[in-house]
Write an enzyme that holds these catalytic residues in place. Structure first.
Site, PDB file in Angstrom:
ATOM      1  N   ASP A  98       0.864  -1.170   0.000  1.00  0.00           N
ATOM      2  CA  ASP A  98       0.000   0.000   0.000  1.00  0.00           C
ATOM      3  C   ASP A  98       0.901   1.220   0.000  1.00  0.00           C
ATOM      4  OD1 ASP A  98      -2.250   1.709   0.507  1.00  0.00           O
ATOM      5  OD2 ASP A  98      -3.192   0.088   1.656  1.00  0.00           O
ATOM      6  N   ASP A 200      -3.017   4.728  -2.227  1.00  0.00           N
ATOM      7  CA  ASP A 200      -3.972   5.374  -1.337  1.00  0.00           C
ATOM      8  C   ASP A 200      -4.395   6.752  -1.867  1.00  0.00           C
ATOM      9  OD1 ASP A 200      -5.208   5.235   1.369  1.00  0.00           O
ATOM     10  OD2 ASP A 200      -4.009   7.037   1.713  1.00  0.00           O
ATOM     11  N   GLU A 251      -6.790   4.088  -5.401  1.00  0.00           N
ATOM     12  CA  GLU A 251      -8.039   4.440  -4.725  1.00  0.00           C
ATOM     13  C   GLU A 251      -8.539   5.758  -5.326  1.00  0.00           C
ATOM     14  OE1 GLU A 251      -9.780   4.764  -0.187  1.00  0.00           O
ATOM     15  OE2 GLU A 251      -7.864   5.668  -0.646  1.00  0.00           O
ATOM     16  N   HIS A 327     -10.742  -2.366   4.268  1.00  0.00           N
ATOM     17  CA  HIS A 327     -10.547  -1.908   5.649  1.00  0.00           C
ATOM     18  C   HIS A 327     -11.293  -0.615   5.965  1.00  0.00           C
ATOM     19  CE1 HIS A 327      -7.896   0.419   3.199  1.00  0.00           C
ATOM     20  NE2 HIS A 327      -7.718   1.259   4.199  1.00  0.00           N
ATOM     21  N   ASP A 328     -11.923   0.001   4.967  1.00  0.00           N
ATOM     22  CA  ASP A 328     -12.705   1.221   5.197  1.00  0.00           C
ATOM     23  C   ASP A 328     -14.209   0.960   5.102  1.00  0.00           C
ATOM     24  OD1 ASP A 328     -10.379   2.815   5.375  1.00  0.00           O
ATOM     25  OD2 ASP A 328     -10.348   3.147   3.201  1.00  0.00           O
TER      26      ASP A 328
HETATM   27  C1  GLC Z   1      -7.626   5.900   2.375  1.00  0.00           C
HETATM   28  C2  GLC Z   1      -7.427   4.720   3.267  1.00  0.00           C
HETATM   29  C3  GLC Z   1      -7.964   5.067   4.628  1.00  0.00           C
HETATM   30  C4  GLC Z   1      -7.185   6.242   5.148  1.00  0.00           C
HETATM   31  C5  GLC Z   1      -7.174   7.400   4.166  1.00  0.00           C
HETATM   32  C6  GLC Z   1      -6.098   8.377   4.506  1.00  0.00           C
HETATM   33  O1  GLC Z   1      -8.969   6.202   2.189  1.00  0.00           O
HETATM   34  O2  GLC Z   1      -8.001   3.581   2.709  1.00  0.00           O
HETATM   35  O3  GLC Z   1      -7.911   3.991   5.504  1.00  0.00           O
HETATM   36  O4  GLC Z   1      -7.735   6.697   6.356  1.00  0.00           O
HETATM   37  O5  GLC Z   1      -6.919   6.988   2.855  1.00  0.00           O
HETATM   38  O6  GLC Z   1      -4.837   7.839   4.215  1.00  0.00           O
END
Ligand code: GLC
Ligand code: CA
Length: 552
Positions: A98, A200, A251, A327-328
């Protein structure tokens, strides 16, 4: 030349903190992951993606990186990471890391230096701005975790920008040195054997350097798809992804299918895949000030139209990343399915519709055994997003009542996915011999890996079959896609076709029986490729969460 191995692959996301603890400190670690590789091999996945394991103060569970070159001692050592990669490779499992490229931790060396003065070598690594005439923040942008996106720094006598917590300052991608520093980190990990990146919030890296106010104060509408995003991604691709042949999945929170078709078009040389949020928002009220806490009943017509639009737009022009959990996200069966009476049926129904699509499916740890949302009271939760948003929406802005907020938390808090992995009936679900960092779900005696695999209704075994199909059947990777019954509120039915082979993927996404007559879609004989009820129904109907794939 790129080797597009991921087009026939299924990828498994590991949340290292909660997967397996090898040294009894209550926190999952790299040796724990290594010990479970045989389990993952048996499941059949091709690659694992690890949420961040770099040195970090853990303000946002590792998404606040202090040192990109160093493994956090809580997870192990760099040598243990290299050994994990090596072992995984020996077993034919690829490793995806990641990369948090939008921001670092405020404890990172770069930031510690940057805040010292306006002239040091790192002064331009972050986004600094003077205060307004009355000492106010440079503009009205909000942070994802509540409040302003700007924090005043006493030493430097300027504000710095952070889209997330104040301990997560945003990097300044306008600075070529920052971009070069990131390429260097990526090359370092490539040398250690890493096969690709999950990037990310990668669509946030470019900022509008005029810093215009948002229409609504303290909101986040400025954060996505900035003016130089495509340029930065292309540069990243030319410097790292293509020459080093690394897979990427970015993402991309606000991306619609049309945006994605630019991000993942191979000719444009940016990313391989993106994670959209669009299909995950079917239970969220649109444009509500309370964001993810403004819930409504899931709208499956919208789920189907969104997923179908992505199938259509990316066909022959890019590739889909398919997921319901990470995980979110809370557990899909607790959110949209039924996590009690029809736990097996709803877990396998959602799996069937997702894994039947074109793209690369991602499985999140525990999804393959039907783990459910946590049964927490407010004090049990840990997540910074939840705490920040509680303070902001409930206490300060008072835009949502405490009761409604807590109801939403029970459904969609990020912690539901972060509870320790449930391996067996022993203490702490076999996750750790010590008290885990986050409370184990109290249902672990019924729901765990051992129990699932012994059950006649094993979700794990169903996933094994889906993964085998992905490897074996070209129709899944290459076949055409056609949505049927687009307006039906409960049924998800679509057709895949390749040469003379046709598949019908069918699922009832509700807990009530629905009328459905296969013979309306199929003339002649057919055979079941997969089904989640043992005996086929004789009447033209689909039972609660009944799902199957048939070939004709
Ligand atoms: C992404 C991650 C999340 C994190 C955010 C800030 O959305 O998946 O878990 O809090 O980025 O890095
Ligand atoms: Ca440990």
């Amino acid at each position: 030349m790129r080797n597009n191995w991921w087009k026939k692959a299924v990828i498994y996301q590991v949340y290292p903190k909660s997967f397996c603890d090898s040294n009894a400190d209550g926190i999952g670690d790299l040796n724990g992951i290594k010990s479970k590789l045989p389990y993952l091999k048996e499941l059949g996945v091709d690659a694992i993606w690890l949420s961040p394991i770099y040195l970090s103060p853990q303000v946002d569970n590792g998404y606040d990186v202090q040192d990109y070159y160093k493994i956090d001692p809580m997870f192990g050592t760099n040598e243990e990471m290299y050994a994990l990669i090596e072992r995984a490779h020996e077993m034919g499992i690829k490793v995806i890391m990641d990369f948090v490229a939008n921001h670092t931790s405020d404890q990172a060396y770069w930031f510690q230096e940057s805040r010292k003065s306006r002239t040091n070598p790192y002064s331009d690594y972050y986004i600094w701005r003077d205060a307004g005439p009355n000492g106010e923040a440079p503009n009205n942008w909000g942070s994802n975790f509540g409040g302003s996106a700007w924090t005043w720094d006493e030493t430097r006598q300027q504000y710095y920008l952070h889209y997330y917590a104040s301990e997560q300052p945003d990097l300044n991608w306008e600075n070529p040195k920052v971009r070069q520093a990131i390429y260097d980190v990526m090359k370092f990990w490539k040398e250690k054997g890493v096969d690709g990146w999950r990037l990310d919030v990668i669509t946030s890296i470019s900022k509008d350097t005029n810093f215009p106010d948002n229409p609504q104060p303290l909101t986040t509408s400025n954060q996505q798809n900035g003016p130089r995003m495509h340029e930065f991604l292309h540069e990243l691709n030319k410097n790292v992804f293509t020459p080093y042949d690394m897979m990427t999945v970015g993402e991309a929170p606000a991306s619609k299918a049309a945006d994605a078709s630019l991000l993942v078009d191979p000719k444009r040389e940016e990313l391989d895949m993106v994670f959209t949020f669009e299909h995950m928002h079917i239970d969220r009220k649109e444009n509500d000030i309370n964001g993810r806490w403004a819930l409504q009943k899931p709208n499956f017509v919208e789920l189907k139209s969104t997923l179908s639009e992505w199938q259509k737009q990316l066909r022959d022009r890019g590739w889909n990343a398919l997921y319901f959990e990470n995980h979110d996200r809370a557990r899909v069966i607790s959110r949209w399915g039924n996590d009690t009476k029809y736990r097996y049926e709803s877990a396998t129904a959602f799996a069937t519709v997702l894994h039947g699509l074109q793209g690369t499916p991602f499985i999140y740890q525990g999804e393959e055994i039907g783990m459910t949302n946590a049964d927490y009271s407010l004090a049990d939760y840990d997540d910074i997003e939840l705490k920040g948003n509680y303070q902001f929406f409930v206490k300060e802005q008072k835009t949502i009542s405490e009761a409604d907020f807590l109801k939403a938390v029970g459904k969609v808090s990020r912690d539901h996915a972060r509870t320790p992995m449930q391996w067996n009936v022993s203490k702490n679900a076999g996750f750790s011999e010590a008290t885990p960092w986050l409370k184990v779900n109290s249902n672990y005696k019924e729901i765990n890996v051992d129990a699932d695999r012994l059950s006649t209704k094993s979700i794990f075994k169903y996933y094994q079959k889906l993964i085998q199909l992905r490897h074996r059947e070209e129709i899944l990777t290459k076949g055409s896609y056609e949505l049927l019954l687009a307006d039906h509120p409960s049924l998800f039915v679509y057709r895949r076709k390749l040469k003379d082979k046709t598949w019908l993927v069918v699922a009832n996404l509700t807990d009530t029986t629905q009328t459905f007559n296969v013979s309306e879609f199929i003339k002649g004989d057919y055979k079941f490729i997969l089904k989640n009820y043992a005996k086929p129904e004789s009447s033209p109907a689909l039972r609660p969460f009944e799902a199957y794939i048939i070939e004709y």
